[in-house]
Write a protein that holds these residues in place. Structure first.
Motif, PDB file in Angstrom:
ATOM      1  N   GLY A 110       7.706  -3.318  -3.351  1.00  0.00           N
ATOM      2  CA  GLY A 110       9.011  -3.533  -2.749  1.00  0.00           C
ATOM      3  C   GLY A 110       9.582  -4.866  -3.208  1.00  0.00           C
ATOM      4  N   GLY A 111      10.612  -5.332  -2.523  1.00  0.00           N
ATOM      5  CA  GLY A 111      11.222  -6.595  -2.907  1.00  0.00           C
ATOM      6  C   GLY A 111      10.233  -7.739  -2.900  1.00  0.00           C
ATOM      7  N   MET A 112       9.595  -7.956  -1.757  1.00  0.00           N
ATOM      8  CA  MET A 112       8.580  -9.006  -1.634  1.00  0.00           C
ATOM      9  C   MET A 112       7.392  -8.492  -0.829  1.00  0.00           C
ATOM     10  SD  MET A 112      11.144 -12.266  -1.039  1.00  0.00           S
ATOM     11  CE  MET A 112       9.889 -13.517  -1.263  1.00  0.00           C
ATOM     12  N   HIS A 113       7.100  -7.210  -0.958  1.00  0.00           N
ATOM     13  CA  HIS A 113       5.952  -6.620  -0.268  1.00  0.00           C
ATOM     14  C   HIS A 113       5.433  -5.452  -1.093  1.00  0.00           C
ATOM     15  CE1 HIS A 113       9.251  -3.978   0.978  1.00  0.00           C
ATOM     16  NE2 HIS A 113       8.357  -3.084   1.367  1.00  0.00           N
ATOM     17  N   THR A 114       4.277  -4.934  -0.696  1.00  0.00           N
ATOM     18  CA  THR A 114       3.635  -3.829  -1.403  1.00  0.00           C
ATOM     19  C   THR A 114       3.061  -2.854  -0.389  1.00  0.00           C
ATOM     20  OG1 THR A 114       3.021  -5.338  -3.207  1.00  0.00           O
ATOM     21  CG2 THR A 114       1.875  -3.224  -3.117  1.00  0.00           C
ATOM     22  N   VAL A 115       3.136  -1.562  -0.695  1.00  0.00           N
ATOM     23  CA  VAL A 115       2.545  -0.535   0.166  1.00  0.00           C
ATOM     24  C   VAL A 115       1.657   0.385  -0.670  1.00  0.00           C
ATOM     25  CG1 VAL A 115       4.251  -0.512   2.015  1.00  0.00           C
ATOM     26  CG2 VAL A 115       4.675   0.819  -0.043  1.00  0.00           C
ATOM     27  N   CYS A 116       0.567   0.845  -0.062  1.00  0.00           N
ATOM     28  CA  CYS A 116      -0.380   1.733  -0.729  1.00  0.00           C
ATOM     29  C   CYS A 116      -0.642   2.956   0.139  1.00  0.00           C
ATOM     30  CB  CYS A 116      -1.702   1.017  -0.992  1.00  0.00           C
ATOM     31  SG  CYS A 116      -1.579  -0.414  -2.073  1.00  0.00           S
ATOM     32  N   LEU A 117      -0.874   4.094  -0.518  1.00  0.00           N
ATOM     33  CA  LEU A 117      -1.228   5.340   0.161  1.00  0.00           C
ATOM     34  C   LEU A 117      -2.604   5.770  -0.308  1.00  0.00           C
ATOM     35  CD1 LEU A 117      -0.512   7.831   1.907  1.00  0.00           C
ATOM     36  CD2 LEU A 117       0.601   8.805  -0.121  1.00  0.00           C
ATOM     37  N   THR A 118      -3.526   5.972   0.630  1.00  0.00           N
ATOM     38  CA  THR A 118      -4.900   6.342   0.292  1.00  0.00           C
ATOM     39  C   THR A 118      -5.094   7.853   0.344  1.00  0.00           C
ATOM     40  OG1 THR A 118      -5.645   6.120   2.579  1.00  0.00           O
ATOM     41  CG2 THR A 118      -5.743   4.155   1.193  1.00  0.00           C
ATOM     42  N   ASP A 119      -6.250   8.296  -0.176  1.00  0.00           N
ATOM     43  CA  ASP A 119      -6.507   9.735  -0.237  1.00  0.00           C
ATOM     44  C   ASP A 119      -6.757  10.349   1.124  1.00  0.00           C
ATOM     45  OD1 ASP A 119      -9.034   8.645   0.220  1.00  0.00           O
ATOM     46  OD2 ASP A 119     -10.057  10.154  -0.996  1.00  0.00           O
ATOM     47  N   HIS A 121      -4.700   9.802   3.559  1.00  0.00           N
ATOM     48  CA  HIS A 121      -3.341   9.845   4.128  1.00  0.00           C
ATOM     49  C   HIS A 121      -2.966   8.605   4.937  1.00  0.00           C
ATOM     50  CE1 HIS A 121      -3.071  14.138   3.006  1.00  0.00           C
ATOM     51  NE2 HIS A 121      -4.297  14.260   3.491  1.00  0.00           N
ATOM     52  N   LYS A 122      -3.631   7.479   4.679  1.00  0.00           N
ATOM     53  CA  LYS A 122      -3.319   6.257   5.405  1.00  0.00           C
ATOM     54  C   LYS A 122      -2.440   5.343   4.550  1.00  0.00           C
ATOM     55  CE  LYS A 122      -6.048   7.630   8.706  1.00  0.00           C
ATOM     56  NZ  LYS A 122      -5.472   8.179   9.963  1.00  0.00           N
ATOM     57  N   VAL A 123      -1.606   4.536   5.239  1.00  0.00           N
ATOM     58  CA  VAL A 123      -0.701   3.603   4.561  1.00  0.00           C
ATOM     59  C   VAL A 123      -1.146   2.176   4.852  1.00  0.00           C
ATOM     60  CG1 VAL A 123       1.680   2.796   4.338  1.00  0.00           C
ATOM     61  CG2 VAL A 123       1.221   5.226   4.731  1.00  0.00           C
ATOM     62  N   TYR A 124      -1.228   1.360   3.807  1.00  0.00           N
ATOM     63  CA  TYR A 124      -1.567  -0.057   3.933  1.00  0.00           C
ATOM     64  C   TYR A 124      -0.425  -0.886   3.350  1.00  0.00           C
ATOM     65  CZ  TYR A 124      -6.360   1.319   5.044  1.00  0.00           C
ATOM     66  OH  TYR A 124      -7.473   1.858   5.641  1.00  0.00           O
ATOM     67  N   SER A 125      -0.217  -2.083   3.891  1.00  0.00           N
ATOM     68  CA  SER A 125       0.875  -2.932   3.428  1.00  0.00           C
ATOM     69  C   SER A 125       0.455  -4.391   3.378  1.00  0.00           C
ATOM     70  CB  SER A 125       2.094  -2.778   4.349  1.00  0.00           C
ATOM     71  OG  SER A 125       1.804  -3.256   5.657  1.00  0.00           O
ATOM     72  N   PHE A 126       1.148  -5.166   2.544  1.00  0.00           N
ATOM     73  CA  PHE A 126       0.949  -6.611   2.487  1.00  0.00           C
ATOM     74  C   PHE A 126       2.173  -7.253   1.848  1.00  0.00           C
ATOM     75  CE2 PHE A 126      -1.465  -4.338  -0.757  1.00  0.00           C
ATOM     76  CZ  PHE A 126      -1.049  -4.885  -1.967  1.00  0.00           C
ATOM     77  N   GLY A 127       2.400  -8.541   2.223  1.00  0.00           N
ATOM     78  CA  GLY A 127       3.558  -9.253   1.702  1.00  0.00           C
ATOM     79  C   GLY A 127       4.430  -9.833   2.792  1.00  0.00           C
ATOM     80  N   CYS A 128       5.715 -10.026   2.478  1.00  0.00           N
ATOM     81  CA  CYS A 128       6.661 -10.634   3.406  1.00  0.00           C
ATOM     82  C   CYS A 128       7.020  -9.665   4.531  1.00  0.00           C
ATOM     83  CB  CYS A 128       7.920 -11.059   2.653  1.00  0.00           C
ATOM     84  SG  CYS A 128       9.164 -11.854   3.682  1.00  0.00           S
ATOM     85  N   ASN A 129       6.995 -10.164   5.762  1.00  0.00           N
ATOM     86  CA  ASN A 129       7.280  -9.318   6.913  1.00  0.00           C
ATOM     87  C   ASN A 129       8.487  -9.817   7.709  1.00  0.00           C
ATOM     88  OD1 ASN A 129       6.623  -7.008   8.415  1.00  0.00           O
ATOM     89  ND2 ASN A 129       5.479  -8.189   9.928  1.00  0.00           N
ATOM     90  N   ASP A 130       9.334 -10.634   7.067  1.00  0.00           N
ATOM     91  CA  ASP A 130      10.484 -11.211   7.776  1.00  0.00           C
ATOM     92  C   ASP A 130      11.394 -10.148   8.371  1.00  0.00           C
ATOM     93  OD1 ASP A 130       9.551 -13.658   7.103  1.00  0.00           O
ATOM     94  OD2 ASP A 130      11.060 -14.096   5.576  1.00  0.00           O
ATOM     95  N   GLU A 131      11.586  -9.042   7.665  1.00  0.00           N
ATOM     96  CA  GLU A 131      12.471  -7.980   8.139  1.00  0.00           C
ATOM     97  C   GLU A 131      11.707  -6.751   8.608  1.00  0.00           C
ATOM     98  OE1 GLU A 131      15.464  -8.362   8.692  1.00  0.00           O
ATOM     99  OE2 GLU A 131      16.272  -9.903   7.372  1.00  0.00           O
ATOM    100  N   GLY A 132      10.412  -6.913   8.858  1.00  0.00           N
ATOM    101  CA  GLY A 132       9.603  -5.792   9.351  1.00  0.00           C
ATOM    102  C   GLY A 132       9.130  -4.850   8.279  1.00  0.00           C
ATOM    103  N   ALA A 133       9.182  -5.261   7.002  1.00  0.00           N
ATOM    104  CA  ALA A 133       8.859  -4.363   5.895  1.00  0.00           C
ATOM    105  C   ALA A 133       7.405  -3.927   5.846  1.00  0.00           C
ATOM    106  CB  ALA A 133       9.241  -5.024   4.569  1.00  0.00           C
ATOM    107  N   LEU A 134       6.511  -4.636   6.531  1.00  0.00           N
ATOM    108  CA  LEU A 134       5.090  -4.262   6.518  1.00  0.00           C
ATOM    109  C   LEU A 134       4.768  -3.151   7.508  1.00  0.00           C
ATOM    110  CD1 LEU A 134       3.253  -7.700   6.147  1.00  0.00           C
ATOM    111  CD2 LEU A 134       4.164  -6.171   4.386  1.00  0.00           C
ATOM    112  N   GLY A 135       5.662  -2.906   8.462  1.00  0.00           N
ATOM    113  CA  GLY A 135       5.430  -1.836   9.428  1.00  0.00           C
ATOM    114  C   GLY A 135       4.345  -2.139  10.434  1.00  0.00           C
ATOM    115  N   ARG A 136       3.952  -3.386  10.530  1.00  0.00           N
ATOM    116  CA  ARG A 136       2.918  -3.808  11.480  1.00  0.00           C
ATOM    117  C   ARG A 136       3.251  -5.212  11.977  1.00  0.00           C
ATOM    118  NH1 ARG A 136      -0.622  -7.099   8.397  1.00  0.00           N
ATOM    119  NH2 ARG A 136      -0.457  -6.799   6.128  1.00  0.00           N
ATOM    120  N   LEU A 137       2.816  -5.516  13.169  1.00  0.00           N
ATOM    121  CA  LEU A 137       3.123  -6.800  13.763  1.00  0.00           C
ATOM    122  C   LEU A 137       2.241  -7.891  13.166  1.00  0.00           C
ATOM    123  CD1 LEU A 137       3.481  -5.740  17.516  1.00  0.00           C
ATOM    124  CD2 LEU A 137       5.281  -5.985  15.779  1.00  0.00           C
TER     125      LEU A 137
END
Length: 461
Positions: A110-119, A121-137
Motif C-alpha cells: 500500500g502507500g505506507m503499509h503492507t498486507v499479506c494473505l496466507t494459505d 485465509h488469514k490476513v496480516y498487516s504492517f506499516g503506518c496505521n495513522d488512517e487505520g490501514a492496518l485493520g488492527r488497533l
C-alpha cells in the motif's frame, strides 16, 4: 530521500491529492489453467431476485503458489515489516515475526503499509496505521513495524483475495463478501470510509451490494468490484473520474457534499459497444492510482479515470468520468493490467509486456528517448512473462523461470540495484535472498517493493 514530483505531473484539471504514498493495485498472480473455477450463484441478500446468468472466474486463491514475503525500499513507518531498527533496505529482506513459517499466497504494497494473505485465509498487516490501514488497533507506532494478524470481523472468515491503496485495504471472502478498513482521502484530506470524514481502524463488512462479489481491486483512494452477475461497483474518491459513475460537474459542484455518494458502493453503467448486441458483462477489474480498467467476458476493455498521459489508452489525453470502450486495449487478449501514477502495463496471453503513458524516470522500460507513449508499446527485452506489477513510478515483471525484473525511479531503492539511479530498461532483481529462490509475484508500494518467492525447483521438487 523522497523525490518530489512537479505540479505538472498530475495535469491541469485533474490534480490528485497530495499523498503520503502512491500505491499500486498489484495485479493477481498468474491465472494458470481454467481447472480451478469459482462459480458463485447464491445471493448475499435473502430477498427474492430475478434469476440471471452468473459469470465464472478462475479461483485464483486455489491456483496461486505459496511462498515467503520479501521487502525492500524505504521502511520508516514499518512498511518493510523488519522491525524498528530497519528503516531502509537496498536488497530484498525476509519478513519474519508472525509470518515466520507461514505459507503466503499474496502480498500487496500500500502507500505506507503492507498486507499479506496466507494459505489458511488469514490476513496480516504492517506499516503506518495513522488512517487505520492496518485493520488492527495499535497503541503506538512501534506496533506497526512487525506483521500482526487482522482480526475483528475477519475472525472465522475465509479470505481469498486482498487489495490495498494509500490508506485503505479490502478483503474478499470465499462467499463473496467484501470487508474494508482504513480511510479514503481526497484533495481536502480525509474523505472517510463507512462514514464521512471518519476512518475505520478495524474491518467492516460492506452490506450494500446484494450479490456475491468475485473480484476486487484498489487504486490510491478507491475500490472497484465485480459481482457474479458481471456488474461493476465502485466507491471511494472520484475526483479524477476513477469511480466511473459521477460526472465531473456533479463532483465539482457537490464538493465535499458529494462524499456520501462516493462512499456508498453503487453500480457503474457501461455503454453498449457499437455493432454488438446486449450489455457487456464483466469478469476482471484492475486499478491504476487514479483510474480503473474493466474487462468483459468477451475480452473488451473499458476504462475511466485520469488520462493526462494517455494511461487509459485514449489518445486525446482527457480524463473520463464515465466508462469508455478502449479499442487499443481490446485488440489483444490480456492476462493482466497494472497501473501506476501516470503509466499502465499490460501482459498479453503470449507473455509479452506492453507499456503506455508517461516515461519519465524510466517507468515505461523503453529507454531514455521515450518520455511518453500514447499507445501500448511492447518492451522487447521481456519475454515469457507471467506476472506484472507497478508502483507510482516503477514497474516490475516476473518470467516463467521465476526471475524478476524492475525499471523506473531508483530514488527509494525499490529496484534492487543498490543505487538511486533510475533504470530506463528492465534489470534483473538481485539479492542474497533470491539466490536460492524463484519469484512468484512482485509489486510496488508508495516507496517500497514487495515480493513473494519460493524455493527453486530442483529435479521436479
Amino acid at each position: 530521500m523522497v523525490r518530489k514530483l512537479s505540479t505538472k505531473d498530475v495535469g491541469k484539471t485533474e490534480e490528485p491529492k497530495k499523498s503520503r504514498g502512491r500505491p499500486r493495485k498489484i495485479s493477481a498472480v498468474e491465472k494458470g489453467s481454467n481447472s480451478g473455477k469459482r462459480k458463485l450463484s447464491k445471493s448475499v441478500s435473502e430477498e427474492p431476485r430475478i434469476k440471471q446468468k452468473k459469470i465464472e472466474v478462475p479461483n485464483l486463491f486455489e491456483l496461486a503458489s505459496v511462498g515467503v514475503a520479501l521487502t525492500l525500499g524505504q521502511g520508516d513507518t514499518g512498511q518493510l515489516g523488519l522491525g524498528e531498527d530497519i528503516m531502509e533496505r537496498k536488497k530484498p529482506a525476509l519478513v519474519r515475526g508472525e509470518l515466520d513459517g507461514k505459507k503466503i499466497k499474496k502480498i500487496i504494497g500500500g502507500g505506507m503499509h503492507t498486507v499479506c494473505l496466507t494459505d489458511d485465509h488469514k490476513v496480516y498487516s504492517f506499516g503506518c496505521n495513522d488512517e487505520g490501514a492496518l485493520g488492527r488497533l495499535t497503541s503506538d507506532d512501534s506496533e506497526g513495524f512487525e506483521p500482526k494478524i487482522v482480526g475483528g470481523s475477519l475472525e472465522g472468515v475465509k479470505v481469498i483475495d486482498i487489495s490495498a491503496g494509500d490508506s485503505h485495504c479490502a478483503a474478499l471472502s470465499e462467499d463473496g463478501n467484501v470487508f474494508l478498513w482504513g480511510c479514503f482521502r481526497d484533495n481536502h484530506g480525509r474523505l472517510g470510509l463507512a462514514k464521512e470524514w471518519e476512518k475505520c481502524g478495524e474491518p467492516i463488512k460492506l452490506d450494500q451490494i446484494q450479490n456475491c462479489v468475485v473480484a476486487i481491486a484498489s487504486g490510491c483512494d478507491h475500490v472497484a468490484m465485480i459481482t457474479d452477475e458481471g456488474k461493476v461497483f465502485t466507491l471511494g474518491c472520484g475526483e479524477q473520474g476513477q469511480l466511473g459513475r459521477l460526472s465531473k460537474y456533479a463532483l465539482s459542484r457537490g464538493g465535499r457534499k458529494s462524499a456520501e455518494r462516493c462512499l456508498r458502493p453503487k453500480p457503474v453503467t457501461v455503454p453498449k459497444i457499437k455493432g454488438k448486441s446486449g450489455k457487456p458483462m464483466f469478469c476482471e477489474v484492475y486499478c491504476g492510482s487514479y483510474c480503473t480498467y474493466i474487462v468483459s467476458t468477451d475480452g473488451d476493455v473499458f476504462g475511466f479515470g485520469l488520462n493526462n498521459y494517455h494511461q487509459l489508452g485514449i489518445p486525446d489525453g482527457e480524463s473520463r468520468y464515465m466508462p469508455v470502450y478502449i479499442p487499443t486495449f481490446s485488440e489483444k487478449k490480456w492476462r493482466s493490467i497494472s497501473g501506476g501514477l501516470h503509466h499502465s502495463m499490460l501482459l498479453d496471453e503470449h507473455g509479452d509486456v506492453y507499456c503506455i503513458g508517461r516515461g519519465d524516470y524510466g517507468r515505461l522500460g523503453l529507454g531514455e528517448k521515450v518520455l511518453i507513449a500514447d499507445k501500448p508499446t511492447k518492451i522487447e527485452a521481456l519475454q515469457n512473462i507471467v506476472q506484472i506489477g507497478a508502483g507510482p513510478c516503477v514497474s516490475f515483471a516476473v518470467d516463467k523461470n521465476g526471475k524478476a525484473f524492475a525499471w523506473g525511479m531508483g530514488t527509494n531503492f525499490q529496484l534492487t540495484s543498490g543505487e538511486e539511479d533510475d533504470e530506463w530498461t528492465p534489470i534483473e532483481f538481485r539479492g542474497k535472498q533470491l539466490e536460492e529462490r524463484s519469484v512468484i509475484m512482485v509489486g510496488g508500494g508508495g516507496q517500497h517493493t514487495v515480493l513473494l518467492a519460493c524455493d527453486k525447483i530442483v529435479n521436479g521438487e
